[in-house]
Design an enzyme around this catalytic site. Sequence first.
Site, PDB file in Angstrom:
ATOM      1  N   GLY A  82      47.006  43.133  39.244  1.00  0.00           N
ATOM      2  CA  GLY A  82      48.469  43.562  39.552  1.00  0.00           C
ATOM      3  C   GLY A  82      49.445  43.984  38.634  1.00  0.00           C
ATOM      4  O   GLY A  82      48.839  44.009  37.369  1.00  0.00           O
ATOM      5  N   GLN A  85      56.362  42.427  37.409  1.00  0.00           N
ATOM      6  CA  GLN A  85      57.651  42.751  37.591  1.00  0.00           C
ATOM      7  C   GLN A  85      58.388  43.441  36.487  1.00  0.00           C
ATOM      8  O   GLN A  85      58.393  42.783  35.601  1.00  0.00           O
ATOM      9  CB  GLN A  85      58.622  41.441  38.220  1.00  0.00           C
ATOM     10  CG  GLN A  85      59.574  41.810  39.064  1.00  0.00           C
ATOM     11  CD  GLN A  85      60.079  40.532  40.147  1.00  0.00           C
ATOM     12  OE1 GLN A  85      59.474  39.529  39.972  1.00  0.00           O
ATOM     13  NE2 GLN A  85      60.686  40.728  40.956  1.00  0.00           N
ATOM     14  N   PRO A 124      52.699  38.812  45.690  1.00  0.00           N
ATOM     15  CA  PRO A 124      52.662  37.925  46.774  1.00  0.00           C
ATOM     16  C   PRO A 124      51.728  37.501  47.372  1.00  0.00           C
ATOM     17  O   PRO A 124      51.036  38.287  48.044  1.00  0.00           O
ATOM     18  CB  PRO A 124      53.956  37.991  47.559  1.00  0.00           C
ATOM     19  CG  PRO A 124      53.868  39.670  47.354  1.00  0.00           C
ATOM     20  CD  PRO A 124      53.557  40.141  46.099  1.00  0.00           C
ATOM     21  N   VAL A 125      50.827  36.412  47.143  1.00  0.00           N
ATOM     22  CA  VAL A 125      49.459  36.244  47.425  1.00  0.00           C
ATOM     23  C   VAL A 125      49.020  36.370  48.938  1.00  0.00           C
ATOM     24  O   VAL A 125      48.566  36.974  49.351  1.00  0.00           O
ATOM     25  CB  VAL A 125      48.903  34.918  46.889  1.00  0.00           C
ATOM     26  CG1 VAL A 125      49.522  33.755  47.507  1.00  0.00           C
ATOM     27  CG2 VAL A 125      47.303  35.083  46.836  1.00  0.00           C
ATOM     28  N   HIS A 178      52.978  30.919  49.609  1.00  0.00           N
ATOM     29  CA  HIS A 178      53.123  30.609  48.154  1.00  0.00           C
ATOM     30  C   HIS A 178      54.443  31.162  47.698  1.00  0.00           C
ATOM     31  O   HIS A 178      54.517  32.034  47.291  1.00  0.00           O
ATOM     32  CB  HIS A 178      51.829  31.158  47.870  1.00  0.00           C
ATOM     33  CG  HIS A 178      51.729  30.928  46.288  1.00  0.00           C
ATOM     34  ND1 HIS A 178      51.787  29.775  45.640  1.00  0.00           N
ATOM     35  CD2 HIS A 178      51.798  31.648  45.042  1.00  0.00           C
ATOM     36  CE1 HIS A 178      51.805  29.924  44.143  1.00  0.00           C
ATOM     37  NE2 HIS A 178      51.965  30.913  44.086  1.00  0.00           N
TER      38      HIS A 178
HETATM   39  P1  NAD Z   1      48.190  40.410  33.752  1.00  0.00           P
HETATM   40  O1  NAD Z   1      49.257  41.419  33.478  1.00  0.00           O
HETATM   41  O2  NAD Z   1      47.770  39.498  32.594  1.00  0.00           O
HETATM   42  O3  NAD Z   1      46.651  40.930  34.244  1.00  0.00           O
HETATM   43  C1  NAD Z   1      46.569  41.782  35.369  1.00  0.00           C
HETATM   44  C2  NAD Z   1      45.425  42.667  34.997  1.00  0.00           C
HETATM   45  O4  NAD Z   1      45.291  43.649  36.125  1.00  0.00           O
HETATM   46  C3  NAD Z   1      45.465  43.722  33.859  1.00  0.00           C
HETATM   47  O5  NAD Z   1      44.478  43.302  33.074  1.00  0.00           O
HETATM   48  C4  NAD Z   1      45.545  44.986  34.368  1.00  0.00           C
HETATM   49  O6  NAD Z   1      44.827  45.878  33.525  1.00  0.00           O
HETATM   50  C5  NAD Z   1      44.885  44.985  35.444  1.00  0.00           C
HETATM   51  N1  NAD Z   1      45.127  46.140  36.444  1.00  0.00           N
HETATM   52  C6  NAD Z   1      46.355  46.537  36.701  1.00  0.00           C
HETATM   53  N2  NAD Z   1      46.160  47.553  37.786  1.00  0.00           N
HETATM   54  C7  NAD Z   1      44.817  47.456  37.853  1.00  0.00           C
HETATM   55  C8  NAD Z   1      44.021  48.472  38.644  1.00  0.00           C
HETATM   56  N3  NAD Z   1      44.513  49.527  39.411  1.00  0.00           N
HETATM   57  N4  NAD Z   1      42.762  47.896  38.945  1.00  0.00           N
HETATM   58  C9  NAD Z   1      42.158  47.171  38.217  1.00  0.00           C
HETATM   59  N5  NAD Z   1      42.853  46.502  37.266  1.00  0.00           N
HETATM   60  C10 NAD Z   1      44.142  46.441  37.300  1.00  0.00           C
HETATM   61  O7  NAD Z   1      48.561  39.444  34.796  1.00  0.00           O
HETATM   62  P2  NAD Z   1      48.039  37.927  35.203  1.00  0.00           P
HETATM   63  O8  NAD Z   1      48.972  37.037  34.564  1.00  0.00           O
HETATM   64  O9  NAD Z   1      46.639  37.764  35.109  1.00  0.00           O
HETATM   65  O10 NAD Z   1      48.394  37.945  36.838  1.00  0.00           O
HETATM   66  C11 NAD Z   1      47.673  38.707  37.711  1.00  0.00           C
HETATM   67  C12 NAD Z   1      48.294  38.306  39.232  1.00  0.00           C
HETATM   68  O11 NAD Z   1      48.184  36.822  39.412  1.00  0.00           O
HETATM   69  C13 NAD Z   1      49.819  38.658  39.240  1.00  0.00           C
HETATM   70  O12 NAD Z   1      50.098  39.089  40.320  1.00  0.00           O
HETATM   71  C14 NAD Z   1      50.550  37.352  39.154  1.00  0.00           C
HETATM   72  O13 NAD Z   1      51.433  37.206  39.941  1.00  0.00           O
HETATM   73  C15 NAD Z   1      49.373  36.441  40.133  1.00  0.00           C
HETATM   74  N6  NAD Z   1      49.158  34.809  39.971  1.00  0.00           N
HETATM   75  C16 NAD Z   1      49.185  34.274  41.030  1.00  0.00           C
HETATM   76  C17 NAD Z   1      49.240  33.116  41.181  1.00  0.00           C
HETATM   77  C18 NAD Z   1      48.885  32.320  42.488  1.00  0.00           C
HETATM   78  O14 NAD Z   1      49.232  30.979  42.603  1.00  0.00           O
HETATM   79  N7  NAD Z   1      48.316  33.018  43.574  1.00  0.00           N
HETATM   80  C19 NAD Z   1      49.503  32.229  40.035  1.00  0.00           C
HETATM   81  C20 NAD Z   1      50.006  32.957  38.698  1.00  0.00           C
HETATM   82  C21 NAD Z   1      49.745  34.451  38.775  1.00  0.00           C
END
Ligand code: NAD
Length: 317
Positions: A82, A85, A124-125, A178
């Site tokens: 992802g 923001q 947003p999941v 969520h």
């Molecule tokens: P991060 O920035 O550390 O990692 C995102 C990764 O996605 C990066 O390694 C990036 O290179 C990769 N990426 C981006 N575009 C891509 C594409 N087109 N193809 C392949 N890979 C791609 O972010 P994070 O902290 O790991 O968070 C990831 C997601 O998880 C975010 O959307 C965050 O909001 C979400 N999250 C969800 C929960 C939940 O409860 N569901 C909790 C925490 C975070």
Amino acid sequence: MSKSGRKVVLIGTGMVGMSFAYAALNQNVCSELVLCDINEKKAIGEAQDLNHGLAFSESSMKIYQGGYEECHDAEIVLICAGVNQKPKETRLELLKRNEAVFRSIIEPVIQSGFDGIFLVATNPVDIMTQITCSLSGFEPSRVIGTGTTLDTARLRYLLGNYFDVSPKNVHAYVIGEHGDSEFVPWSQALISTKPVLDIIEDNPHLFTKKHLDEISENVKNAAGQIIAAKGATYYGIGMASARIVRAIFSDENAVLTTSVLLEGEYGQNDVFAGNPCIINRNGVSRKIELSLTDGELEKLNRSCDILRFSLRADSNI
Ligand code: NAD
């Protein structure tokens, strides 16, 4: 199907993805883990780093960097990719950018011949899970979002502390989006087999509804508090994702509050939201429709309306 029958392709090797990978390695939840990221160099480095821990692990997991072609025989594709923001960016603008990211992911995954289960953690999941379902054309039982699994774990931990009982014996759920409109249906919360609301009525000097409401607020605000303190949350969601993967591979029939398509439950349709689901090798085997009070139903309706509004506003879907 893969040779091991327990192959996961992880798309997105950022903080959340690698927290999953670390938990999966230590808990031996899969046999093969492919790390796939737009930043290939990072995925290669992450695979190297994890592989160097194998000598200290119970697991003999195969871990390597790979592309979308690796999805063809995988049982699970976990999406944690992802974009973050930007300053002044609205939630909707972020959603549009993440939708574009998902288009660039789902298409090659499907082209690989993937025929397993999608698990989505990207925020947003609930909406990203619905987008995955729509873009993949998969039946909804094979498209699962992490939903309120982590929020429910947080709730059980806090209630366990409050009532001085193991979280394992706390049966209470966070449902809905969520996010800000999630809520705890207290009428359905039990310690062992005793309703929490009865415990409060029987022990008014020890426990109060006001404290329960503080606990549900704490659950809702937990992510914000962690982000304020350390910039992001990842261990909890990584472990929640590992828990869901384990339930799938163990054909466990575990009850987890994943994000699922509501199809008439609570009078809701065409919306993915967190709800207790029975998870096994087929994905979502069944959804448990809770006996909500009128007030709780109103909260769920509101939460689903918010999710539907966001999805419609993103007119590309
Ligand atoms: P991060 O920035 O550390 O990692 C995102 C990764 O996605 C990066 O390694 C990036 O290179 C990769 N990426 C981006 N575009 C891509 C594409 N087109 N193809 C392949 N890979 C791609 O972010 P994070 O902290 O790991 O968070 C990831 C997601 O998880 C975010 O959307 C965050 O909001 C979400 N999250 C969800 C929960 C939940 O409860 N569901 C909790 C925490 C975070």
